[in-house]
Motif scaffolding. Structure first.
Motif, short mmCIF file in Angstrom:
data_model
loop_
_atom_site.label_atom_id
_atom_site.label_comp_id
_atom_site.label_asym_id
_atom_site.label_seq_id
_atom_site.Cartn_x
_atom_site.Cartn_y
_atom_site.Cartn_z
N SER A 4 7.10 2.37 2.10
CA SER A 4 7.20 0.92 2.23
C SER A 4 7.33 0.29 0.85
CB SER A 4 5.96 0.39 2.95
OG SER A 4 4.81 0.57 2.15
N LYS A 5 7.80 -0.95 0.84
CA LYS A 5 7.95 -1.66 -0.43
C LYS A 5 6.61 -1.88 -1.11
CE LYS A 5 12.20 -4.12 0.86
NZ LYS A 5 12.82 -5.45 1.08
N LYS A 6 5.59 -2.15 -0.32
CA LYS A 6 4.25 -2.35 -0.88
C LYS A 6 3.73 -1.08 -1.53
CE LYS A 6 2.70 -6.09 2.17
NZ LYS A 6 1.68 -6.51 3.17
N GLU A 7 3.95 0.05 -0.85
CA GLU A 7 3.48 1.31 -1.41
C GLU A 7 4.25 1.67 -2.67
OE1 GLU A 7 2.85 6.03 -0.19
OE2 GLU A 7 3.56 4.59 1.30
N LEU A 8 5.56 1.42 -2.66
CA LEU A 8 6.38 1.70 -3.84
C LEU A 8 5.91 0.86 -5.03
CD1 LEU A 8 8.80 3.09 -5.14
CD2 LEU A 8 10.25 1.24 -4.27
N LEU A 9 5.63 -0.42 -4.79
CA LEU A 9 5.14 -1.28 -5.86
C LEU A 9 3.79 -0.79 -6.37
CD1 LEU A 9 5.41 -3.84 -7.56
CD2 LEU A 9 4.34 -5.11 -5.67
N PHE A 10 2.93 -0.38 -5.45
CA PHE A 10 1.61 0.14 -5.83
C PHE A 10 1.75 1.38 -6.71
CE2 PHE A 10 -1.60 3.39 -4.78
CZ PHE A 10 -2.73 2.79 -5.33
N GLN A 11 2.65 2.29 -6.31
CA GLN A 11 2.84 3.53 -7.07
C GLN A 11 3.42 3.24 -8.46
OE1 GLN A 11 1.80 6.43 -6.58
NE2 GLN A 11 1.34 6.60 -4.41
N ILE A 12 4.34 2.29 -8.55
CA ILE A 12 4.92 1.94 -9.85
C ILE A 12 3.84 1.38 -10.79
CG2 ILE A 12 6.48 0.34 -11.02
CD1 ILE A 12 8.38 0.61 -8.63
N ILE A 13 3.04 0.47 -10.27
CA ILE A 13 1.97 -0.11 -11.09
C ILE A 13 0.98 0.97 -11.51
CG2 ILE A 13 0.01 -1.70 -11.06
CD1 ILE A 13 1.65 -3.48 -9.19
N LEU A 14 0.60 1.83 -10.58
CA LEU A 14 -0.34 2.91 -10.89
C LEU A 14 0.21 3.82 -11.98
CD1 LEU A 14 -2.95 4.51 -10.27
CD2 LEU A 14 -1.65 5.74 -8.52
N HIS A 15 1.48 4.23 -11.86
CA HIS A 15 2.08 5.12 -12.84
C HIS A 15 2.19 4.46 -14.22
CE1 HIS A 15 2.98 7.66 -9.43
NE2 HIS A 15 3.51 8.58 -10.23
N ILE A 112 -4.47 13.62 -15.01
CA ILE A 112 -3.29 12.83 -14.60
C ILE A 112 -2.92 13.14 -13.16
CG2 ILE A 112 -0.88 12.31 -15.10
CD1 ILE A 112 -2.84 11.37 -17.23
N MET A 113 -2.89 14.42 -12.81
CA MET A 113 -2.55 14.82 -11.44
C MET A 113 -3.57 14.26 -10.44
SD MET A 113 0.19 16.85 -11.18
CE MET A 113 -0.16 17.88 -9.77
N THR A 114 -4.84 14.31 -10.83
CA THR A 114 -5.90 13.84 -9.94
C THR A 114 -5.80 12.34 -9.69
OG1 THR A 114 -7.38 15.60 -10.72
CG2 THR A 114 -8.40 13.71 -9.59
N VAL A 115 -5.59 11.58 -10.76
CA VAL A 115 -5.51 10.12 -10.62
C VAL A 115 -4.31 9.72 -9.78
CG1 VAL A 115 -5.15 7.96 -11.86
CG2 VAL A 115 -6.77 9.65 -12.74
#
Length: 333
Positions: A4-15, A112-115
């Motif tokens: 989803s767009k929300k999940e993609l945005l979340f993953q981008i911010i997290l990375h 890094i992998m864990t986070v």
């Protein structure tokens, strides 16, 4: 793989956040661009773990297979880092993989992998909980509809018997009873579809219900129905109080033909509606049966569903009186 767009945005911010922490050197107080290459392979591995291994193995409870695959990926990362990436980025300082170098790489890979993987796990857990909440809402609404549907036949069963008795006697009150039953049923079938209804409308039907049952008492006793300090603008779950009134009339008439006493009192204090019904009964009656039956079982379940931790309910016996006390925290419209 759908995201989803929300999940993609979340993953981008997290990375991005993790990259900033990983690439920034606190000792030199600079942003080390060489660490970006390490982070990219860590992130690629984390995507593999998050979107392949976790759905296919971890969420299917294949824990040992997941652990083995995770260890294999981490091992391959360290090999790639030691034998390829470090040899390219640091050709003069790292010539071959050594145990201390492998251990340092492991300390860089695992956090890094864990986070990054935990971010995906947390996102999935939140989504799963939302689906569970939605499902519980659907189940709860279905249960409420089922419990409410039981009230109509319960009401009909009790009142048709009374109507039959009046019809046999050719009583002049038979049309009045039929009209009363029709009015209450109309309210039950067409005006109680919502989970909550205006309090004043419910109390009006409650008065009609008392009047309908009072026809059965005639001159055999006393029925008092009082309302005090009732405030407008509040809502209540429909067809809850009716059950207690029905039981009061039923148990008062059971085993005694005269001196029937039924007292029903309602009042409000702030946003709390207080209801009390008090009726006498013959001491020889089976007291255990007074608080059983479809009606009270039904209403207790509905109270638990509609007013969790927002109601108080007690059934007591004092001398020859059966007393029901109920208080409800009401919401405004």
């Amino acid at each position: 793989m759908l995201i989803s767009k929300k999940e993609l945005l979340f993953q981008i911010i997290l990375h991005v956040v993790v990259l900033l922490f990983f690439a920034y050197s606190r000792t030199a107080q600079i942003f080390r661009t060489d660490r970006i290459w390490f982070f990219l392979i860590y992130a690629a591995a984390a995507v593999l773990v998050s979107y392949v291994l976790m759905p296919k193995l971890l969420y299917r409870k294949k824990y040992w297979q997941f652990l083995a695959a995770f260890v294999f990926i981490v091992t391959m990362l360290i090999v790639l880092e030691e034998t390829v990436l470090e040899q390219i980025l640091y050709p003069n300082t790292r010539r071959a993989a050594t145990f201390p170098g492998v251990f340092v790489s492991l300390l860089g890979v695992l956090p890094i992998m864990t986070v990054l993987s935990s971010g995906k796990f947390a996102w999935d857990a939140i989504e799963k909980q939302q689906k569970i909440d939605e499902l519980q809402g659907v189940v709860q609404e279905s249960e409420l509809q089922f419990l409410r549907s039981q009230i109509n036949p319960h009401f009909l069963f009790n009142n048709l018997n009374n109507l039959y008795s009046y019809a046999l006697e050719a009583s002049s009150k038979t049309p009045e009873i039929i009209l009363g039953i029709s009015g209450v049923l109309r309210y039950m079938l067409y005006e109680c579809k919502e989970r909550f209804v205006p309090l004043e409308k419910e109390l009006k039907q409650l008065a009609n219900f008392v009047q309908l049952y009072n026809l059965q008492i005639e001159e055999r006793g006393t029925v008092k129905f009082t309302k005090r300090d009732i405030k407008n603008g509040y809502k209540i779950a429909p067809l809850i109080l009716i059950v207690f009134i029905e039981n009061a009339f039923k148990h008062s008439q059971s085993g005694q033909s005269s001196n029937i006493e039924i007292f029903i009192d309602l009042y409000m204090k702030h946003n709390v509606l207080h209801f009390r019904s008090k009726n006498n009964f013959q001491p020889s009656n089976d007291i255990k049966s007074l608080d059983n039956g479809i009606g009270l079982e039904n209403v207790e379940k509905r109270l638990a569903l509609l007013y969790p931790k927002k109601h108080a309910f007690a059934i007591t016996k004092e001398d020859d009186y059966f007393i029901v006390d109920l208080s409800l925290n009401l919401k405004k419209e």
